[in-house]
Design an enzyme around this catalytic site. Structure first.
Site, mmCIF file in Angstrom:
data_model
loop_
_atom_site.group_PDB
_atom_site.id
_atom_site.type_symbol
_atom_site.label_atom_id
_atom_site.label_comp_id
_atom_site.label_asym_id
_atom_site.label_seq_id
_atom_site.Cartn_x
_atom_site.Cartn_y
_atom_site.Cartn_z
ATOM 1 C CE LYS A 90 -4.611 2.030 -0.316
ATOM 2 N NZ LYS A 90 -4.047 0.685 -0.383
ATOM 3 C CB SER B 23 -4.447 1.428 4.045
ATOM 4 O OG SER B 23 -3.641 0.964 2.985
ATOM 5 C CB SER C 112 -0.983 0.004 1.172
ATOM 6 O OG SER C 112 -2.088 -0.814 0.887
#
Length: 465
Positions: free
Chosen positions: A121, A297, A118
């Site tokens: 991101k 997240s 993640s």
């Protein structure tokens, strides 16, 4: 008490950072209640480091004259992480950059493409903010052509099922408000009976990414441009099978409550070219939406953000188009994306490959004088150590509490951490660390090693030699 103290420290630290590093604007640096969220993925409880492993340090206060840590000492931290038995067979990549000068202090495997989980991101958030701006809002619209009302999805996946909540991010816009405003306009036109269509054509291509492994249905919804509050299902495994149609059915219910008869069933169809707008509702600004998606997240929200970017730059609003749009914008903004492979926006795809160097460079730009509103917003929206989001239970009572803000990354065989940290001497560092390819089930151990060997020591560092 712990959270209040940490919040005060974080706000004070970043305001001082602002005086020198270009973060002087009044940011919403202390997150509100909507930012407190569970970790990215259900995993074992994160272990508390052994007493004395991480020494809690009070930052000395940031200034342009704060000592720069020794690159040799910091490199030894990275070497210790790579040698730690907790990472097992995992490959380690570390990049640490001094924000004030741009000097690279640590480069250990930083050019090696690794699965970022993640931390991916961060790339999406920078690109979306760079193109759309922090104040960008998306609209959900009702149009009329003949006797058909079409509900047009514009990318809001935080919609309230009834009245909107103007003071909140989640549920800021409400389908009930849209239905009532639509009914008012229809009544004024003498229309009391309509059929309803759903226009979810803003996004194209599959709603599910073939690069995602089986089982990820628990962590992401079908990607569509219209949903009732997707955060209500975050990592629960209970995402609706067809979120956009669920929202359309709710809209029909609210129209009926407002006195409009709806005939037939909802059909999928693009709003006709001759349709007139009856009403619309708008989301919260992008900076607030990112605060929800980055701190928690949220994979669905980030995939939607990537497709909104693709649409804005006239790319196909699909998984491939969103990934291409992120890569293109990073390149346009001066970042070197050599050896970077993106298959999605959220980081769920194991096939994503990103050099830690790129992640650290984006953060260093965001924290530096040239970061502008894009950088300030990105940093303010990241989780804070020991305080909120996916760092809520990490760095508690240890070095990094309140002085480290970073995007976490967690997959079955990949762990990452990407953000900024203030050293004990008051120096602001940008960093990215990725541990990729450890054995299945080793996530908790890898995260422990990252915090114990690298992130915590960076925060506690008073190390000039």
């Amino acid at each position: 008490m712990r959270k209040a103290t940490t919040a005060a420290l974080t706000a004070a630290t970043l305001l001082v950072v602002g005086g020198y590093y270009g973060l002087a604007d009044a940011l919403d640096l202390v997150p509100g209640p909507l930012t407190v969220a569970a970790a990215d993925y259900p995993i074992q409880p994160f272990p508390t480091p052994a007493a004395g492993t991480l020494v809690s340090a009070q930052a000395a206060g940031l200034s342009p004259d704060a000592p720069v840590p020794s690159d040799g000492v910091l490199t030894r931290y990275a070497d210790a992480l790579a040698a730690d038995s907790l990472v097992g067979t995992g490959k380690v990549g570390v990049s640490v950059i001094d924000v004030a000068t741009g000097e690279v202090l640590v480069d250990r495997g930083a050019d090696t493409p690794l699965t970022p989980a993640s931390s991916n991101k961060v790339l999406t958030a920078w690109s979306v903010l760079s193109v759309l701006g922090a104040d960008h809002r998306v609209s959900t619209t009702a149009t009329l052509s003949g006797s058909t009302v079409t509900l047009v999805g514009g990318g809001d996946v935080l919609l309230s099922a009834d009245a909107g909540k103007p003071g909140d991010t989640v549920g800021h816009a409400g389908l009930g408000d849209l239905a009532r405003a639509t009914a008012e306009q229809l009544t004024a036109k003498g229309v009391t009976s309509v059929s309803v269509a759903l226009d979810d054509t803003l996004f194209t291509g599959p709603a599910w990414n073939s690069a995602w492994e089986a089982g990820n249905e628990a962590f992401v919804a079908q990607i569509q441009p219209l949903m009732l509050d997707v955060t209500a299902h975050h990592n629960s495994g209970s995402y609706p099978a067809d979120p956009a149609m669920e929202a359309a059915q709710t809209f029909v219910t609210r129209l009926g409550e407002a006195g409009i008869t709806v005939t037939g069933t909802v059909a999928r169809a693009a709003s006709p070219a001759d349709a007139v707008e009856l009403a619309k509702v708008e989301s919260a600004p992008l900076e607030d939406i990112l605060k929800v998606s980055l701190k928690s997240s949220d994979n669905t929200m980030t995939e939607v953000e990537g497709r909104l970017l693709a649409s804005a730059v006239h790319q196909e609003a699909s998984f491939e188009g969103a990934a291409a749009a992120v890569m293109s914008q990073l390149t346009k903004d001066g970042f070197d994306v050599t050896r970077t492979v993106l298959l999605d926006s959220s980081g769920l795809a194991v096939g994503n490959k990103v050099p830690p160097r790129l992640l650290a460079q984006v953060i260093a730009r965001a924290a530096g004088d040239s970061g502008g509103t894009t950088g300030r917003t990105l940093l303010a929206d990241l989780p804070v150590g020991g305080l909120d989001g996916t760092l809520n239970e990490r760095f508690v009572g240890a070095a990094g509490e309140g002085t480290l803000r970073a995007k976490t990354g967690s997959l079955d065989q990949s762990a990452s951490l990407t953000g900024t940290v203030v050293t004990q001497d008051g120096r602001l560092l940008a960093f990215a660390v990725v541990v990729d390819g450890f054995e299945s089930g080793g996530l908790t151990a890898a995260r422990t090693a990252i915090d114990k060997d690298l992130a915590g020591p960076l925060a506690a560092c008073g190390c000039q030699g």
